[in-house]
Design an enzyme around this catalytic site. Structure first.
Site, mmCIF file in Angstrom:
data_model
loop_
_atom_site.group_PDB
_atom_site.id
_atom_site.type_symbol
_atom_site.label_atom_id
_atom_site.label_comp_id
_atom_site.label_asym_id
_atom_site.label_seq_id
_atom_site.Cartn_x
_atom_site.Cartn_y
_atom_site.Cartn_z
ATOM 1 C CE1 TYR A 23 31.200 44.037 41.151
ATOM 2 C CE2 TYR A 23 32.619 41.924 41.929
ATOM 3 C CZ TYR A 23 32.578 43.190 42.322
ATOM 4 O OH TYR A 23 32.561 43.441 43.222
ATOM 5 C CG ASP A 118 35.341 37.457 35.221
ATOM 6 O OD1 ASP A 118 35.525 36.298 35.892
ATOM 7 O OD2 ASP A 118 35.053 38.745 35.184
ATOM 8 C CE LYS A 146 37.088 33.966 47.062
ATOM 9 N NZ LYS A 146 36.250 35.158 45.768
#
Length: 265
Positions: A23, A118, A146
């Site tokens: 994802y 990623d 984050k």
């Protein structure tokens, strides 16, 4: 989405390879076989995403370099890059085979494509320098989430200067052992601060392997751990994380709770 535009701008190509079960955010081109929530809830594969938005997205099973090689062969000169979680966390915890990341690095270089890590999950968890430092492989581009904002909703992507310049100008093993002792079929593993396990014999090398897990048993395990005061992610298809605030006592408490619950379910 920005990192895709950057890869396409730099290479002048349009197609992107992603891996099943990985994802990379909610942008339409990524929502093909995206794992995690879709897998947990049994939802259709990204409803509402038009076919045209994913036409340039190619998919392959994680850890299967032969499929990647075939994609480059059948799409010669069209692939801008490969994006992947270097350690998968959105299909549960799936580690790369020893040779896989090196092979991906090699094939992208040979074909003038960019390698995109990623590191939203792996950044600062596997190593301060992320998975790329841990495995000793330098991607062309990296994304971070984050974790770089102390939990605040922030994201960033970056890479080597020559990769970015054109863009600027254009725009756990203890729980597994306890489960086996209790008679459950389980497999799992960890890399530093990232771990996971599956209620299946394994090994788990990709999303198709992960989907063989007994999700009903995981649900019972999850609820049992909650009752013991230990909160896991509520999905078989999410990785777990430890951090510097977890003490040895926290770890031992979790293992003891897992042993108890695994004997009960």
């Amino acid at each position: 989405m920005g990192v895709l535009r950057l890869a396409r701008a730099f290479t002048g190509k349009e197609r992107i390879i992603k891996f099943e079960g990985c994802y990379h955010g909610h942008a339409d081109p990524f929502l093909v076989k995206a794992g995690s929530g879709v897998a947990t809830l049994g939802l259709p594969d990204s409803p509402g995403v038009p076919k045209g938005a994913t036409y340039e997205t190619l998919t392959a099973p994680f850890n299967d370099i032969s499929v990647v090689e075939n994609l480059f062969e059948t799409n010669k000169g069209e692939i801008a890059g490969i994006i992947l979680e270097p350690v998968v966390g959105n299909s549960g915890f799936i580690a790369p085979k020893p040779e896989f990341l090196n092979a991906i690095r090699k094939i992208t270089k040979e074909n003038g494509a960019l390698l995109i890590f990623d590191e939203v999950m792996t950044g600062f968890r596997l190593f301060y320098g992320g998975a790329q430092e841990y495995f000793g492989i330098t991607p062309d581009l990296s994304t971070l989430g984050k974790v770089i904002g102390g939990g605040l909703p922030v994201g960033a992507y970056g890479g080597r200067k020559e990769r970015l310049w054109k863009w600027w100008h254009q725009q756990d093993q203890c729980k597994v052992d306890a489960g086996k002792k209790a008679g459950h079929t389980m497999c799992g593993g960890y890399i530093r601060g990232m771990f996971g396990f599956f209620f299946t014999e394994g090994p788990v090398y990709n999303f198709e392997d992960a989907k063989k897990s007994d999700t009903a048993k995981f649900a019972r395990f999850y609820r049992g751990m909650l009752e013991e005061g230990v909160y896991f992610a509520p999905s078989q298809f999410e990785a777990g994380f430890t951090s510097l605030v977890h003490t040895p006592e926290d770890i031992q408490k979790t293992i003891a709770a897992a042993e108890k619950v695994l004997q009960q379910i």
